[in-house]
Motif scaffolding. Structure first.
Motif, mmCIF file in Angstrom:
data_model
loop_
_atom_site.group_PDB
_atom_site.id
_atom_site.type_symbol
_atom_site.label_atom_id
_atom_site.label_comp_id
_atom_site.label_asym_id
_atom_site.label_seq_id
_atom_site.Cartn_x
_atom_site.Cartn_y
_atom_site.Cartn_z
ATOM 1 N N ARG A 25 46.371 62.734 3.042
ATOM 2 C CA ARG A 25 45.407 63.273 1.625
ATOM 3 C C ARG A 25 44.811 64.102 2.199
ATOM 4 N N ASP A 26 43.929 63.909 2.674
ATOM 5 C CA ASP A 26 42.781 64.916 3.634
ATOM 6 C C ASP A 26 43.370 65.623 3.874
ATOM 7 N N GLU A 27 43.858 65.719 5.355
ATOM 8 C CA GLU A 27 44.346 66.568 6.190
ATOM 9 C C GLU A 27 44.918 67.902 4.771
ATOM 10 N N PHE A 29 47.686 63.880 -5.496
ATOM 11 C CA PHE A 29 48.704 62.611 -4.630
ATOM 12 C C PHE A 29 49.029 61.991 -5.062
ATOM 13 N N SER A 30 48.289 60.811 -6.201
ATOM 14 C CA SER A 30 49.217 59.202 -6.303
ATOM 15 C C SER A 30 50.297 59.972 -7.514
ATOM 16 N N TRP A 33 53.807 56.607 3.729
ATOM 17 C CA TRP A 33 52.232 57.374 4.370
ATOM 18 C C TRP A 33 52.779 58.353 2.529
ATOM 19 N N TRP A 64 57.402 60.099 8.041
ATOM 20 C CA TRP A 64 55.965 59.643 6.950
ATOM 21 C C TRP A 64 56.523 59.049 5.894
ATOM 22 N N LEU A 104 50.470 59.042 0.124
ATOM 23 C CA LEU A 104 49.697 57.286 -0.153
ATOM 24 C C LEU A 104 48.453 57.249 0.981
ATOM 25 N N SER A 105 48.232 58.372 2.126
ATOM 26 C CA SER A 105 47.835 57.928 3.167
ATOM 27 C C SER A 105 46.491 58.609 2.528
ATOM 28 N N ARG A 106 45.573 58.302 2.865
ATOM 29 C CA ARG A 106 44.596 58.761 2.198
ATOM 30 C C ARG A 106 43.915 60.395 3.455
ATOM 31 N N GLU A 107 44.283 59.767 5.269
ATOM 32 C CA GLU A 107 44.168 60.368 6.109
ATOM 33 C C GLU A 107 44.639 62.108 6.012
#
Length: 106
Positions: free
Chosen positions: A62-64, A79-80, A36, A31, A57-60
């Motif tokens: 973050r959601d997971e 997360f940011s 990511w 990652w 940094l990866s939206r996907e």
């Protein structure tokens, strides 16, 4: 880990959180290499080392991770990079800004 670090860790993604989720070091390194996640800071140590703090940094991803972290009781993780740094700076400044209790030198 002191009390403020424990409170901070409730809102941050740390390496120990990833370990609790069963994420192996090789996956974390992947990652990092793909951009990511990024290591932003290190929380104070509980042993010889601190606990790395990561921005996602990866939206996907973050959601997971957000869904999986909720299962650990961490439902307000930031997360940011900007929000993480802001949280860390406020945590550093707050103990110094708190007034002394009545009757205490201050």
């Amino acid at each position: 880990m002191n009390r403020s670090a424990t409170t901070l860790s409730q809102h941050l993604l740390t390496r120990s959180d990833l370990a609790k989720l069963g994420v192996r070091a090789s996956r974390v390194l992947t990652w990092l290499a793909k951009g990511w996640i990024d290591q932003i800071a290190t929380l104070p140590p509980t042993d010889a080392q601190g606990d790395p703090v990561f921005a996602v940094l990866s939206r996907e991803l973050r959601d997971e991770l957000a869904g999986r972290l909720r299962d650990l009781g961490k439902d307000t993780v930031v997360f940011s990079p900007l929000r993480i740094r802001s949280l860390l700076v406020r945590a550093m400044l707050l103990p110094k800004a708190e007034p002394a209790a009545p009757g205490e030198p201050g």
